[in-house]
Design an enzyme around this catalytic site. Structure first.
Site, short mmCIF file in Angstrom:
data_model
loop_
_atom_site.label_atom_id
_atom_site.label_comp_id
_atom_site.label_asym_id
_atom_site.label_seq_id
_atom_site.Cartn_x
_atom_site.Cartn_y
_atom_site.Cartn_z
N ARG A 1 8.87 11.00 7.79
CA ARG A 1 10.12 10.16 8.11
C ARG A 1 11.03 10.35 6.66
NH1 ARG A 1 7.20 4.68 10.09
NH2 ARG A 1 5.48 5.44 8.88
N LYS B 1 5.10 13.07 1.03
CA LYS B 1 4.58 13.08 -0.40
C LYS B 1 3.28 13.70 0.10
CE LYS B 1 2.24 8.77 -1.03
NZ LYS B 1 2.53 7.64 -1.42
N LEU C 1 0.82 -1.30 -0.03
CA LEU C 1 0.28 0.08 0.23
C LEU C 1 0.90 1.40 -0.14
CD1 LEU C 1 -0.03 1.59 3.15
CD2 LEU C 1 -1.59 -0.40 3.64
N ARG C 2 0.46 2.30 -0.75
CA ARG C 2 1.02 3.63 -0.53
C ARG C 2 0.53 4.43 0.40
NH1 ARG C 2 -1.17 4.37 -6.58
NH2 ARG C 2 -2.72 3.33 -5.46
N LYS D 1 14.68 3.28 3.71
CA LYS D 1 14.98 2.01 4.47
C LYS D 1 15.03 0.64 3.77
CE LYS D 1 11.06 0.22 6.96
NZ LYS D 1 11.09 -1.32 6.67
N PHE E 1 5.62 7.09 -11.62
CA PHE E 1 6.81 7.37 -10.95
C PHE E 1 7.99 8.07 -11.97
CE2 PHE E 1 4.92 5.31 -7.75
CZ PHE E 1 5.44 5.35 -6.71
N LEU E 2 7.44 8.65 -12.78
CA LEU E 2 8.39 9.70 -13.62
C LEU E 2 8.44 11.14 -13.57
CD1 LEU E 2 8.26 7.87 -17.21
CD2 LEU E 2 10.08 7.63 -15.64
N CYS F 1 9.69 4.26 3.82
CA CYS F 1 9.96 2.89 3.12
C CYS F 1 10.95 2.91 2.08
CB CYS F 1 8.54 2.41 2.48
SG CYS F 1 7.34 1.72 3.70
N GLY G 1 11.63 10.08 -0.70
CA GLY G 1 11.93 9.84 0.77
C GLY G 1 10.70 8.95 1.65
N1 NAD Z 1 3.94 2.49 6.15
C1 NAD Z 1 3.76 2.18 4.81
O1 NAD Z 1 3.16 2.93 4.00
C2 NAD Z 1 4.29 0.87 4.56
C3 NAD Z 1 3.92 0.08 3.58
C4 NAD Z 1 4.19 -1.13 3.12
C5 NAD Z 1 4.94 -1.74 4.05
N2 NAD Z 1 5.47 -1.25 5.21
C6 NAD Z 1 6.19 -2.13 6.30
O2 NAD Z 1 5.24 -2.33 7.25
C7 NAD Z 1 5.80 -2.18 8.66
C8 NAD Z 1 5.22 -1.24 9.30
O3 NAD Z 1 5.43 -0.02 8.83
P1 NAD Z 1 4.73 1.29 9.62
O4 NAD Z 1 5.07 2.46 9.06
O5 NAD Z 1 3.40 1.20 9.95
O6 NAD Z 1 5.67 1.41 11.04
P2 NAD Z 1 5.46 1.98 12.42
O7 NAD Z 1 6.73 2.19 13.07
O8 NAD Z 1 4.63 3.32 12.16
O9 NAD Z 1 4.33 1.29 13.16
C9 NAD Z 1 4.71 0.03 13.67
C10 NAD Z 1 3.59 0.00 14.88
O10 NAD Z 1 4.18 -1.53 15.44
C11 NAD Z 1 4.06 -1.29 17.03
N3 NAD Z 1 4.77 -2.52 17.64
C12 NAD Z 1 6.13 -2.61 17.92
N4 NAD Z 1 6.02 -3.84 18.65
C13 NAD Z 1 4.90 -4.58 18.50
C14 NAD Z 1 4.57 -5.69 19.21
N5 NAD Z 1 5.61 -6.42 19.55
N6 NAD Z 1 3.29 -6.06 19.06
C15 NAD Z 1 2.41 -5.16 18.50
N7 NAD Z 1 2.75 -3.97 17.73
C16 NAD Z 1 3.98 -3.61 18.01
C17 NAD Z 1 4.67 0.17 17.24
O11 NAD Z 1 4.17 0.43 18.55
C18 NAD Z 1 4.17 0.89 15.97
O12 NAD Z 1 2.61 1.44 16.44
C19 NAD Z 1 7.27 -2.07 8.34
O13 NAD Z 1 7.90 -3.26 8.20
C20 NAD Z 1 7.31 -1.39 7.05
O14 NAD Z 1 8.39 -1.47 6.01
C21 NAD Z 1 5.01 0.19 5.49
#
Ligand code: NAD
Length: 420
Positions: free
Chosen positions: A312, A305, A133-134, A248, A234-235, A245, A242
């Site tokens: 972040r 964005k 998801l975006r 990182k 994406f062009l 995702c 930034g």
């Molecule tokens: N943000 C995005 O758009 C996106 C898109 C695709 C994939 N992802 C992936 O999804 C994952 C999460 O991304 P995010 O942006 O939501 O991260 P985030 O850091 O904003 O949120 C993660 C959440 O997990 C919670 N957490 C930590 N330990 C925990 C546990 N043991 N039990 C339950 N909850 C716990 C944290 O308190 C936090 O609220 C990452 O691996 C990221 O790469 C994110």
């Protein structure tokens, strides 16, 4: 359905149907599901995680060396394992977090097995199911994903998850890719690396176009984007990518690849190109104004964005830091990210309460995020509000000819000098 998170502030907000961050449609979704009683939240210490389907969607932040920190994934797997140790209940566990290849097989599976005392494939099932998801479009993407990737070694677990999605999405179900854990994990990284590559590619072309009389990267993007083999998404040339995702994930992919004794030169070049691009707006401001010391610079857009308040690794951060280092006075505005920006810049910059106010008495304005509401600011407003009408369009949202003909010094990413 229950969401589990140790962050109590987040839980409090969700209970009140307040989204803990800005995301279109999320508030409405929360309000509906909480009112209907189909969704609740709890902290990780107060609830048994036993369920039919448990998603691990915790953060996987970058460590110093670029690798990902898997502590949260490990803790979540341990908690799920403990919750099923004294039952005959079959638990399907799904890794949603973005994790490097091998994580499900060599970390999540053994942790679940040790904590539950059960064998994978018997007492519980395990699937890798990366998320695409975006931010800014998350609800729609969750409802209508381009495809669903399910990895695993246990056919029964994969089929159970596929059936869940068939029921969730109805007909037509998005295409489902069934594969191994490792391919599923790598698909996610390859996906983000490819998208980042497209942006770094067009930014490279933009830099060439800027040095080419009468060239414009927007025309070039349109010209190549209509080639079906390339595609137009994406062009959009700009100040770089930034967010939570791409940076990182690309660092993690580089690190993972090097751990296999393979130098991923292309991926490293995507990152290096982006680092350089983030400095472009400061260079253009210097080109337009000479010394930036004491100059008032308006920044429109702080989030990484539009349609999100997420800052972040937003490009606006190195941009503003670069301007402050040069002695500029920065005034900034963003429709959603002001609170997050205050936590980062505190009193080192000034915060405007609306986009037009941000322009007041500015010597230069830099568009750092392409929010829709900025697109409606006319050349006349820039001329009336600014001390010196210099606009650096870091996201190419304005018509260059229109702005120039109104008397604005207009600099756009990927816009070559006019020559006859
Ligand atoms: N943000 C995005 O758009 C996106 C898109 C695709 C994939 N992802 C992936 O999804 C994952 C999460 O991304 P995010 O942006 O939501 O991260 P985030 O850091 O904003 O949120 C993660 C959440 O997990 C919670 N957490 C930590 N330990 C925990 C546990 N043991 N039990 C339950 N909850 C716990 C944290 O308190 C936090 O609220 C990452 O691996 C990221 O790469 C994110």
């Amino acid at each position: 359905m229950i969401g589990i998170d140790p962050d109590r502030d987040r839980l409090e907000k969700i209970r009140k149907a307040e989204a803990p961050f800005f995301e279109p449609k999320l508030k409405e979704c929360l309000a509906d599901t909480i009112a209907e009683g189909v969704f609740s939240v709890a902290d990780d210490s107060s609830v048994n995680m036993r369920s039919d389907l448990a998603y691990i969607a915790v953060g996987t932040p970058s460590s110093e060396d670029g690798s990902i920190d898997l502590t949260y994934v490990k803790n979540a797997a341990a908690a799920i394992g403990q919750s099923i140790c004294d039952t005959t209940h079959y638990q399907l566990v799904v890794v949603k977090s973005t994790v490097v290849p091998g994580t499900a097989r060599t970390l999540v599976k053994p942790v679940l097995e040790i904590e539950s005392g059960k064998a994978a494939g018997k007492g519980f099932g395990l699937c890798s199911n990366p998320e695409f998801l975006r931010e800014g479009n998350a609800v729609r993407d969750a409802e209508l994903p381009d495809r669903i990737v399910i990895g695993g070694e246990d056919v029964d677990a994969i089929t159970r998850l596929e059936n869940f999605y068939k029921e969730f999405h109805g007909e037509p179900t998005p295409p489902v890719i069934r594969t191994t854990h490792e391919s599923a994990e790598l698909i996610k990284y390859a996906n983000n690396a490819f998208l980042a590559m497209k942006v770094s590619f067009i930014n490279t072309i933009a830099n060439i176009a800027e040095r080419t009389p009468n060239a414009d990267v927007k025309a070039i993007a349109q010209g190549i984007g209509l080639d079906e083999r390339i595609g137009s998404k994406f062009l959009n040339a700009g100040l770089g990518w930034g967010g939570s995702c791409f940076p990182k994930d690309l660092r993690a992919l580089v690190r993972y690849s090097k751990s296999l004794h393979y130098d991923p030169e292309l991926i490293e070049a995507i990152v290096a190109t982006n680092e350089k691009q983030k400095r472009r707006a400061v260079e253009l401001a210097r080109q337009a104004l000479g010394s930036l010391k004491g100059k008032r610079i308006a920044i429109l857009g702080l989030a990484f964005k539009p349609e999100t308040d997420d800052m972040r690794e937003a490009v606006s951060i190195p941009l503003i830091r670069g301007l402050l280092t040069e002695g500029a006075n920065v005034v900034a505005y963003d429709p959603a990210a002001m609170q997050n920006a205050r936590a980062i810049f505190r009193d080192r910059i000034t915060y405007a309460s609306d986009p037009c106010g941000c322009l007041d008495q500015a010597d230069c304005c830099i568009i750092a995020t392409e929010w829709h509401e900025f697109k409606t600011i006319t050349p006349r407003i820039f001329l009336e509000r600014m001390r010196h009408p210099v606009v650096i369009d870091g996201r190419r949202i304005y018509n260059a000819d229109e702005f120039s003909s109104e008397g604005i010094r207009f600099m756009g990413i990927g816009l070559g000098p006019k020559a006859s």
